[in-house]
Design an enzyme around this catalytic site. Structure first.
Site, PDB file in Angstrom:
ATOM      1  N   HIS A  30       0.816  -1.222   0.000  1.00 15.17           N
ATOM      2  CA  HIS A  30       0.000   0.000   0.000  1.00 15.17           C
ATOM      3  C   HIS A  30       0.852   1.276   0.000  1.00 15.17           C
ATOM      4  O   HIS A  30       0.968   1.969   1.005  1.00 15.17           O
ATOM      5  CB  HIS A  30      -1.084   0.024   1.082  1.00 15.17           C
ATOM      6  N   ASP A  34      -6.898  -4.388   0.976  1.00 17.73           N
ATOM      7  CA  ASP A  34      -6.464  -4.352   2.381  1.00 17.73           C
ATOM      8  C   ASP A  34      -7.711  -4.434   3.273  1.00 17.73           C
ATOM      9  O   ASP A  34      -7.763  -3.844   4.358  1.00 17.73           O
ATOM     10  CB  ASP A  34      -5.649  -3.076   2.687  1.00 17.73           C
TER      11      ASP A  34
HETATM   12 ZN   LIG Z   1      -2.988  -5.095   5.298  1.00 21.15          ZN
END
Ligand SMILES: [Zn+2]
Length: 388
Positions: free
Chosen positions: A217, A275
């Protein structure tokens, strides 16, 4: 094999581009043909024909980074894990890597054993260990007391527990043992992902040279980009060997930051991820992320203590819709970020990631507003087509 199902009339996203009046034929679990209607042989009389006019047909989505959904997480029982998998499948994610969060090492090893069985059965595409080898300075929603330096022996312990099903490990490569751990992962064919890191630009370049190929991320849980301290973001964006994960939910990233990453890395080096945590596909309320309590309000998950963003409630169909309608990215680029690139990273491009003859019949049917109206996985509808 003669096709048993033929989808007609849709705008089909192929590796070569978009075909307006496209046709996709399916026999058993596989795609047998995908292309313009004019070039395709007529459907056999006994095949089911689904008229998908006015809709898009895109490859099923591949999520590299996902902690749960449907009120359940990959930290629970096998049934919990399957609940999460089914929730995301109904939103178009036909391939998913289950992510763990920082926890006690023995507990993580046991969890890996359970998840490896699901991977062997084909329910998930493997395991991503996010933590415990991450930086206390950038811990996000991970318990600080359980963080440790990336000791290659301990990394190996988790890989062994995963019995060949570990696909990715996120680590802070600047910590003692970090670079050796990256080399070990690269040797073992497991993706070393730079994330939850406090590394400098120079340290990140070293990690990439040692074999790191993914940015976990990007932008989140790492130092920001500064003009005198360009940091990990610059190193990860500029290196052709790296694919950057982006959480496109409108909360984790400013739209301009997403554009910056997309323009700099190019569409071939971006992977949209969720996520996601338990609340994905459910709604607001109190949840657990590993051992930590999380409050979800207006779809945004935050730690009860401290208020850090704690995963997302995103599903990849929403990431798709947002990328096209808000970020104004071309559909073909969005398909790369959601299917083609993550499939390639997982080494599964021969089977999934695009609509081509011989590949698994994994596809999502979207209406003109990019809302999911049907999902097929390995030739079976997991969300029956809802067509007018
Ligand atoms: Zn994560």
């Amino acid at each position: 094999m003669a096709p048993s199902l033929v989808l007609t009339g849709a705008r089909v996203v192929l590796p070569t581009g978009v075909v307006d009046d496209g046709r996709v034929s399916v026999a058993g679990t596989r795609i047998t043909a995908a292309g313009p209607a004019g070039a395709a042989p007529p459907a056999p009389a006994d095949a089911e024909v689904v008229d998908a006019s006015g809709h898009w047909l895109v490859p099923g989505f591949v999520d590299l980074h996902n902690h749960g959904g449907g009120g359940a997480s990959f930290a629970g029982s096998a049934e919990d894990a399957l609940t999460a998998v089914r929730t995301h499948r109904a939103h178009g994610t036909t391939t998913l890597v289950a992510s763990t969060v920082t926890d006690d090492l023995d507990l993580l090893a046991r969890r890996a054993g359970l998840l490896s069985e699901l991977a062997e059965q084909g329910d998930i595409a493997g395991i991503h260990f996010e933590g415990p080898f991450i930086s206390p300075c950038r811990k996000g929603a991970h318990s600080e007391a359980l963080l440790r330096d990336p000791d290659p022996a301990e990394v190996r312990k988790l890989l062994d527990a995963a019995r060949g099903q570990a696909r990715m490990v996120t680590l802070a490569t600047e910590l003692p043992g970090g670079l050796d751990s990256v080399r070990l992962l690269a040797e073992q064919g497991v993706i070393a992902a730079v994330g939850h890191t406090d590394a400098s630009y120079e340290q990140t370049v070293e990690a990439i040279d040692a074999g790191a190929t993914v940015a976990t991320h990007l932008f989140n849980a790492m130092p920001p980009l500064g003009h005198r301290a360009p940091g990990p973001i610059t190193a990860l964006l500029e290196d052709e060997r790296v694919t950057v994960e982006l959480i496109n939910d409108g909360t984790h990233l400013h739209p301009a930051a997403l554009q910056l990453a997309f323009h700099h890395a190019g569409a071939d080096r971006v992977a949209f991820i969720t996520d996601a945590m338990d609340a994905a596909g459910v709604g607001d309320g109190r949840y657990l992320l590993g051992p930590l309590e999380v409050e979800v309000a207006d779809g945004v998950a935050r730690l009860v203590e401290g208020g850090s963003i704690a995963g997302s409630t995103l599903t990849l169909d929403r990431a798709f819709r947002r990328a096209v309608t808000v970020d104004r990215l071309p559909v073909t680029d969005v398909v790369k970020a959601l299917s083609v690139n993550p499939a390639r990273l997982l080494g599964l491009s021969d089977r999934i990631g695009s609509l081509e003859p011989g590949k698994d019949a994994d596809l999502a049917l979207l209406d003109a507003a990019f809302t999911v109206k049907g999902v097929m996985r390995r030739g079976e509808w997991v969300l029956a087509p809802q067509l007018p």
